[in-house]
Scaffold this motif. Sequence first.
Motif, mmCIF file in Angstrom:
data_model
loop_
_atom_site.group_PDB
_atom_site.id
_atom_site.type_symbol
_atom_site.label_atom_id
_atom_site.label_comp_id
_atom_site.label_asym_id
_atom_site.label_seq_id
_atom_site.Cartn_x
_atom_site.Cartn_y
_atom_site.Cartn_z
ATOM 1 N N PRO A 198 0.778 -1.243 0.000
ATOM 2 C CA PRO A 198 0.000 0.000 0.000
ATOM 3 C C PRO A 198 0.812 1.298 0.000
ATOM 4 O O PRO A 198 0.226 2.368 -0.134
ATOM 5 C CB PRO A 198 -0.860 -0.110 1.267
ATOM 6 N N ILE A 199 2.147 1.220 0.131
ATOM 7 C CA ILE A 199 2.909 2.484 0.000
ATOM 8 C C ILE A 199 3.645 2.572 -1.348
ATOM 9 O O ILE A 199 4.413 3.512 -1.576
ATOM 10 C CB ILE A 199 3.922 2.688 1.156
ATOM 11 N N LEU A 200 3.386 1.612 -2.235
ATOM 12 C CA LEU A 200 4.127 1.627 -3.503
ATOM 13 C C LEU A 200 3.875 2.890 -4.326
ATOM 14 O O LEU A 200 4.758 3.360 -5.053
ATOM 15 C CB LEU A 200 3.789 0.381 -4.341
ATOM 16 N N ALA A 242 3.526 1.527 -17.533
ATOM 17 C CA ALA A 242 4.207 1.102 -16.312
ATOM 18 C C ALA A 242 3.161 0.501 -15.380
ATOM 19 O O ALA A 242 1.972 0.794 -15.483
ATOM 20 C CB ALA A 242 4.858 2.306 -15.654
ATOM 21 N N SER A 243 3.650 -0.345 -14.483
ATOM 22 C CA SER A 243 2.773 -0.894 -13.455
ATOM 23 C C SER A 243 3.477 -0.647 -12.129
ATOM 24 O O SER A 243 4.687 -0.839 -12.034
ATOM 25 C CB SER A 243 2.589 -2.390 -13.725
ATOM 26 N N ILE A 244 2.740 -0.210 -11.126
ATOM 27 C CA ILE A 244 3.416 0.114 -9.858
ATOM 28 C C ILE A 244 3.017 -0.880 -8.764
ATOM 29 O O ILE A 244 3.013 -0.553 -7.596
ATOM 30 C CB ILE A 244 3.124 1.562 -9.413
ATOM 31 N N ASP A 245 2.677 -2.123 -9.178
ATOM 32 C CA ASP A 245 2.230 -3.081 -8.165
ATOM 33 C C ASP A 245 3.337 -4.007 -7.662
ATOM 34 O O ASP A 245 3.082 -5.022 -7.046
ATOM 35 C CB ASP A 245 1.004 -3.872 -8.637
ATOM 36 N N SER A 246 4.593 -3.636 -7.917
ATOM 37 C CA SER A 246 5.720 -4.364 -7.308
ATOM 38 C C SER A 246 6.778 -3.326 -6.946
ATOM 39 O O SER A 246 6.782 -2.201 -7.480
ATOM 40 C CB SER A 246 6.324 -5.370 -8.297
ATOM 41 N N ARG A 247 7.689 -3.724 -6.052
ATOM 42 C CA ARG A 247 8.750 -2.806 -5.628
ATOM 43 C C ARG A 247 9.562 -2.344 -6.835
ATOM 44 O O ARG A 247 9.782 -1.145 -7.030
ATOM 45 C CB ARG A 247 9.657 -3.516 -4.609
ATOM 46 N N GLY A 302 -4.851 4.123 -8.489
ATOM 47 C CA GLY A 302 -4.821 5.254 -9.415
ATOM 48 C C GLY A 302 -5.074 6.583 -8.722
ATOM 49 O O GLY A 302 -4.387 7.576 -8.990
ATOM 50 N N VAL A 303 -6.057 6.593 -7.815
ATOM 51 C CA VAL A 303 -6.399 7.825 -7.091
ATOM 52 C C VAL A 303 -5.232 8.274 -6.217
ATOM 53 O O VAL A 303 -4.828 9.440 -6.215
ATOM 54 C CB VAL A 303 -7.675 7.593 -6.243
ATOM 55 N N GLU A 304 -4.659 7.312 -5.478
ATOM 56 C CA GLU A 304 -3.551 7.664 -4.572
ATOM 57 C C GLU A 304 -2.333 8.135 -5.359
ATOM 58 O O GLU A 304 -1.654 9.087 -4.965
ATOM 59 C CB GLU A 304 -3.174 6.458 -3.705
ATOM 60 N N LEU A 305 -2.062 7.469 -6.498
ATOM 61 C CA LEU A 305 -0.897 7.878 -7.298
ATOM 62 C C LEU A 305 -1.106 9.287 -7.867
ATOM 63 O O LEU A 305 -0.184 10.115 -7.838
ATOM 64 C CB LEU A 305 -0.650 6.876 -8.431
ATOM 65 N N ALA A 306 -2.298 9.573 -8.349
ATOM 66 C CA ALA A 306 -2.571 10.908 -8.915
ATOM 67 C C ALA A 306 -2.309 11.990 -7.866
ATOM 68 O O ALA A 306 -1.627 12.989 -8.141
ATOM 69 C CB ALA A 306 -4.016 10.969 -9.417
ATOM 70 N N ALA A 307 -2.832 11.788 -6.663
ATOM 71 C CA ALA A 307 -2.658 12.792 -5.601
ATOM 72 C C ALA A 307 -1.186 12.938 -5.229
ATOM 73 O O ALA A 307 -0.679 14.047 -5.024
ATOM 74 C CB ALA A 307 -3.478 12.393 -4.379
ATOM 75 N N GLU A 308 -0.491 11.810 -5.192
ATOM 76 C CA GLU A 308 0.920 11.819 -4.790
ATOM 77 C C GLU A 308 1.780 12.529 -5.830
ATOM 78 O O GLU A 308 2.746 13.207 -5.492
ATOM 79 C CB GLU A 308 1.381 10.361 -4.606
#
Length: 306
Positions: free
Chosen positions: A48-50, A137-142, A177-183
């Motif tokens: 969840p912090i990726l 890109a996919s951000i579901d792994s380190r 997607g929502v968390e990445l956009a805000a970040e």
Amino acid sequence: MADEHRLVVVGGGIAGLDVATRLARRRTGGKRLSVTLVDREAAYVWKPILHTIAAGTSDAGMQETIYAAQARTRGFHFSYGEAVGIDRARREVQLAPVTADGEEIVPARTIGYDTLVLAVGSRANDFGTPGVAEHCASIDSRSGAVAFNDRLRHQLLKAIVAGSTLTVGIVGGGATGVELAAELIQVASVAEHFGIAAASDHLKVVLIESGPRLLGPFPERVSNAVRHKLEQLGVEIRTGTRVTAVEASGFTLDGGETVSAGLKVWAAGVKAPPLMDALADLERTRSVEVAVGQPVEVRVFSTAPR
Ligand SMILES: Cc1cc2nc3c(=O)[nH]c(=O)nc-3n(C[C@H](O)[C@H](O)[C@H](O)COP(=O)(O)OP(=O)(O)OC[C@H]3O[C@@H](n4cnc5c(N)ncnc54)[C@H](O)[C@@H]3O)c2cc1C
């Protein structure tokens, strides 16, 4: 060895790492448990912090647990590599060779087990959309999150120097997607604090969701509040919009419209990792997960340390 029971855990996410850590140094049926954890990554990061690692607001190295170190202190074995097959008749997990810079570091090998725990989690589901594998890109792994961050930093710097705008297109208006956009918006304002003037002017974030609203499984008032907040931050939101293909320059939408994006992220839906194809004879769901509603065997592990 006859006096030990070999427990192999494939996948060192929050589930698998916890299982290996808790069951190491235990006994079952009067035998010592020999626990081996297998993961294709060398270190664990809480998934969840990726999105923060992808955006660059946190550092992977500061957040990770090195599997080999955890194994040593907690009394299990760690095997680095990707499990690519399971021979259930021989009770063996097959691991692909480990390579780095095109060189084979560790050859293909098998690990025998008496009990196998599969905890391989999930990956993004591209629903067969052409171009996703090549261009998104996919951000579901380190490693995926770190690789995306490298590209983001380089592309943003390039845009700032050239006086142009980098557009990051995110497909999937779920939590990732929502968390990445805000970040990502946060990144530009952090960059400004470090002296990169007007960095926000050089970054545009577009969030595309096929459903009628963001965060579909959440109550409507949450979706509305999140949309309002993201729009205040400057994120462009396209709901009810399906991506039908991805190219190097951006997305093609249902109806033929195109959306340009220099960086593209696919965060729409989840499905089981490819290893699940090795279990094609078991009942599986539409997302290729093995159906585990009915336990076939319950094994009791003693909680007394050996
Ligand atoms: C960006 C992001 C944000 C999220 N935020 C939240 C949140 O706020 N709240 C929440 O509840 N959930 C959240 N989730 C979902 C949550 O992270 C997952 O539900 C959880 O991580 C699942 O844990 P797991 O151990 O089952 O699998 P995972 O954490 O996916 O771990 C699976 C492990 O298996 C390894 N693996 C996979 N295939 C193989 C193979 N063939 N061989 C060897 N190793 C393999 C992987 O490297 C990985 O280490 C988020 C997910 C993402 C991506």
